[in-house]
Design an enzyme around this catalytic site. Structure first.
Site, PDB file in Angstrom:
ATOM      1  N   PRO A  23       0.841  -1.199   0.000  1.00 35.27           N
ATOM      2  CG  PRO A  23       0.014  -1.039   2.174  1.00 35.27           C
ATOM      3  CD  PRO A  23       0.733  -1.963   1.243  1.00 35.27           C
ATOM      4  CB  THR A  25      -0.043   7.481   1.092  1.00 32.93           C
ATOM      5  OG1 THR A  25      -0.884   6.725   1.964  1.00 32.93           O
ATOM      6  CG2 THR A  25      -0.510   8.911   1.034  1.00 32.93           C
ATOM      7  CG  HIS A 179      -3.113   1.301   7.387  1.00 34.99           C
ATOM      8  ND1 HIS A 179      -2.043   0.791   8.101  1.00 34.99           N
ATOM      9  CD2 HIS A 179      -2.617   2.352   6.677  1.00 34.99           C
ATOM     10  CE1 HIS A 179      -0.960   1.507   7.815  1.00 34.99           C
ATOM     11  NE2 HIS A 179      -1.280   2.453   6.963  1.00 34.99           N
ATOM     12  CE1 TYR A 184      -1.234   7.585   9.505  1.00 36.72           C
ATOM     13  CE2 TYR A 184      -0.507   5.476   8.629  1.00 36.72           C
ATOM     14  CZ  TYR A 184      -0.408   6.851   8.675  1.00 36.72           C
ATOM     15  OH  TYR A 184       0.533   7.499   7.893  1.00 36.72           O
ATOM     16  NE  ARG A 231       1.589  -3.060   5.227  1.00 37.04           N
ATOM     17  CZ  ARG A 231       2.510  -2.262   4.678  1.00 37.04           C
ATOM     18  NH1 ARG A 231       2.400  -0.968   4.790  1.00 37.04           N
ATOM     19  NH2 ARG A 231       3.535  -2.750   4.035  1.00 37.04           N
ATOM     20  N   GLY A 302       8.964  -4.483   3.706  1.00 37.44           N
ATOM     21  CA  GLY A 302       9.937  -3.596   4.339  1.00 37.44           C
ATOM     22  C   GLY A 302      11.365  -3.895   3.978  1.00 37.44           C
ATOM     23  NE  ARG A 325      11.630   2.181   0.621  1.00 37.08           N
ATOM     24  CZ  ARG A 325      12.548   2.049   1.564  1.00 37.08           C
ATOM     25  NH1 ARG A 325      13.264   3.100   1.933  1.00 37.08           N
ATOM     26  NH2 ARG A 325      12.748   0.880   2.149  1.00 37.08           N
TER      27      ARG A 325
HETATM   28  C1  LIG Z   1       5.468   6.862  -0.778  1.00 40.45           C
HETATM   29  C2  LIG Z   1       5.075   5.855   0.279  1.00 40.45           C
HETATM   30  C3  LIG Z   1       3.769   5.813   0.725  1.00 40.45           C
HETATM   31  C4  LIG Z   1       3.373   4.841   1.660  1.00 40.45           C
HETATM   32  N1  LIG Z   1       2.049   4.750   2.004  1.00 40.45           N
HETATM   33  C5  LIG Z   1       1.632   3.719   2.779  1.00 40.45           C
HETATM   34  C6  LIG Z   1       0.248   3.500   2.986  1.00 40.45           C
HETATM   35  O1  LIG Z   1      -0.613   4.195   2.439  1.00 40.45           O
HETATM   36  N2  LIG Z   1      -0.110   2.464   3.793  1.00 40.45           N
HETATM   37  C7  LIG Z   1       0.816   1.652   4.389  1.00 40.45           C
HETATM   38  O2  LIG Z   1       0.454   0.718   5.112  1.00 40.45           O
HETATM   39  N3  LIG Z   1       2.138   1.823   4.179  1.00 40.45           N
HETATM   40  C8  LIG Z   1       2.559   2.815   3.367  1.00 40.45           C
HETATM   41  N4  LIG Z   1       3.895   2.947   3.083  1.00 40.45           N
HETATM   42  C9  LIG Z   1       4.824   1.911   3.553  1.00 40.45           C
HETATM   43  C10 LIG Z   1       4.992   0.829   2.487  1.00 40.45           C
HETATM   44  O3  LIG Z   1       3.792   0.081   2.316  1.00 40.45           O
HETATM   45  C11 LIG Z   1       6.121  -0.168   2.866  1.00 40.45           C
HETATM   46  O4  LIG Z   1       5.807  -0.786   4.086  1.00 40.45           O
HETATM   47  C12 LIG Z   1       7.458   0.555   2.972  1.00 40.45           C
HETATM   48  O5  LIG Z   1       7.687   1.391   1.835  1.00 40.45           O
HETATM   49  C13 LIG Z   1       8.595  -0.439   3.092  1.00 40.45           C
HETATM   50  O6  LIG Z   1       8.663  -1.270   1.953  1.00 40.45           O
HETATM   51  P1  LIG Z   1       9.799  -1.021   0.822  1.00 40.45           P
HETATM   52  O7  LIG Z   1      11.114  -1.094   1.526  1.00 40.45           O
HETATM   53  O8  LIG Z   1       9.577  -2.145  -0.156  1.00 40.45           O
HETATM   54  O9  LIG Z   1       9.553   0.329   0.246  1.00 40.45           O
HETATM   55  C14 LIG Z   1       4.330   3.926   2.187  1.00 40.45           C
HETATM   56  C15 LIG Z   1       5.656   3.997   1.742  1.00 40.45           C
HETATM   57  C16 LIG Z   1       6.029   4.936   0.784  1.00 40.45           C
HETATM   58  C17 LIG Z   1       7.453   4.936   0.273  1.00 40.45           C
END
Ligand SMILES: Cc1cc2nc3c(=O)[nH]c(=O)nc-3n(C[C@H](O)[C@H](O)[C@H](O)COP(=O)(O)O)c2cc1C
Length: 371
Positions: A23, A25, A179, A184, A231, A302, A325
């Site tokens: 997910p 944002t 979520h 949150y 989550r 993560g 990302r």
């Molecule tokens: C731009 C951005 C927006 C995010 N928005 C959310 C979100 O809306 N809900 C959520 O549970 N996590 C959100 N996260 C966390 C990601 O879901 C994920 O847990 C985090 O980026 C780590 O994973 P990665 O290392 O593969 O990026 C966001 C992360 C990024 C970079």
């Protein structure tokens, strides 16, 4: 890297690979928090046959917004906007779950009609919300002291989750993910750093978990359990979160979730705090810890690479891996990981808000190769 490319199931769905879109944002809705053409394109680009996507965190309530331009799902117009997204994902043979979100104390008055944000207790978080500045640009501002929800108000908030879950069905989603991570509202109730209540929603572990499980039950009146997910980010301090005994708290939740028959439990690893990599304490709770307790499908997220994702699946500590990302900058991430193609770097400056730049203009591997 073959373990990522073996078939599995999520709830009733056959899933053809284990590279899930986390997910994210991205703050690119049209007016009134309605998904528009840009979001349809973005999700369609990232859909793949038999692959699973999870939506942007989507507010169940007009009071739930921490970030301007985030999507909502409490009006018919929002459901209609999301329907176009789910149709586009399904046209490519993909699956998509909606992430049900209420920011609680991380909401900002500027995004919620001047109201005070609500929380289990009047305890503030020291993070930033994103709001519109005077010239309409997105600016980051400190979060504020929330007001504690009166016990009589709590059923109304739970009803907002149920209503959004019902609209998610109308909008054509394949399931919903609650979520309860990243500080949150459900997480604020769960952890004792943010929950100082002395009524039925505070104090004991059972009381602090009550909100989360009542929300799940409400969602369960609309969706079969096999299409509901949760989550958690047990090892994360994002959102100024803390708990006096995270291992006990999150093991308790995971154990109780066994009784639900959920689609999956989604666990954020402690080496990521929100959207940043950090050095986690060795004792921080991870997917591996919850795997010992939770018997159903686990998605870990993560800081994963193709190699570490393969390893956690091989080790049996997760069944699927969500990428955040890397999915931003690689719309065809599953295919790239499958063929070992190089990965494009992401641009943090376009993560939140704006237009198609840094959103739908990242190249596809096959297209990139011929240009
Ligand atoms: C731009 C951005 C927006 C995010 N928005 C959310 C979100 O809306 N809900 C959520 O549970 N996590 C959100 N996260 C966390 C990601 O879901 C994920 O847990 C985090 O980026 C780590 O994973 P990665 O290392 O593969 O990026 C966001 C992360 C990024 C970079």
């Amino acid at each position: 890297m073959n373990s990522l490319f073996t078939q599995t199931h999520v709830g009733p769905y056959a899933i053809s690979h284990r590279v899930v879109m986390a997910p994210l944002t991205r703050m690119r809705t049209n007016a009134h928090n309605v998904p528009g053409d840009l979001m349809v394109d973005y999700y369609a680009q990232r859909a793949s046959s038999g692959g699973l996507l999870i939506s942007d965190a989507t507010s169940v309530s007009p009071l739930g917004f921490a970030y301007v331009g985030a999507p909502g799902l409490y009006t018919e117009a929002q459901a209609f906007g999301w329907r176009r997204v789910t149709d586009a994902v399904h046209a490519k043979g993909g699956r998509i779950f909606l992430q049900l979100w209420h920011a609680g104390r991380q909401a900002h008055p500027a995004n919620i009609g001047g109201e005070m944000p609500v929380a289990p207790s009047a305890v503030r978080a020291y993070e930033h919300s994103a709001i519109h500045g005077q010239n309409g640009q997105v600016i980051e501002v400190e979060q504020v002291l929330p007001r504690a929800l009166a016990i009589e108000e709590i059923p109304g908030v739970i009803e907002e989750f149920r209503h959004a879950a019902a609209l998610a069905k109308q909008a054509g989603f394949d399931g919903v993910e609650l979520h309860a991570a990243n500080g949150y509202l459900p997480d604020q109730f769960l952890q004792d750093g943010s929950n100082h209540r002395t009524d039925a929603y505070g104090g004991s572990l059972e009381n602090r978990a009550r909100f989360l499980f009542e929300v799940l039950d409400a969602i369960g009146s609309v969706w079969p359990a096999s299409q509901i997910a949760v989550r958690l980010s047990p090892g994360s301090s994002y959102g100024t979160m803390s708990d006096s005994d995270p291992h006990a708290t999150f093991s308790y939740v995971a154990r109780r979730l066994n009784g639900y028959g959920l689609a999956y439990l989604h666990v954020v690893e402690p080496r990521v705090r929100g959207n940043d990599d950090i050095d986690a304490a060795a004792s921080a709770i991870s997917a591996k810890d919850l795997r010992r307790v939770f018997k159903g499908t686990i998605i870990a997220a993560g800081g994963f690479t193709a190699e570490s994702a393969h390893r956690i699946i091989e080790a049996g500590d997760a069944d699927l891996v969500a990428f955040g990302r890397l999915f931003i900058s690689n719309p065809d991430l599953p295919e790239r990981l499958h063929v070992g193609a190089p990965l494009a770097h992401y641009d943090r400056s376009t993560f939140y808000g704006g237009d198609s730049r840094g959103y739908t203009d990242y190249a596809f591997h096959r297209t990139a190769a011929v240009t």
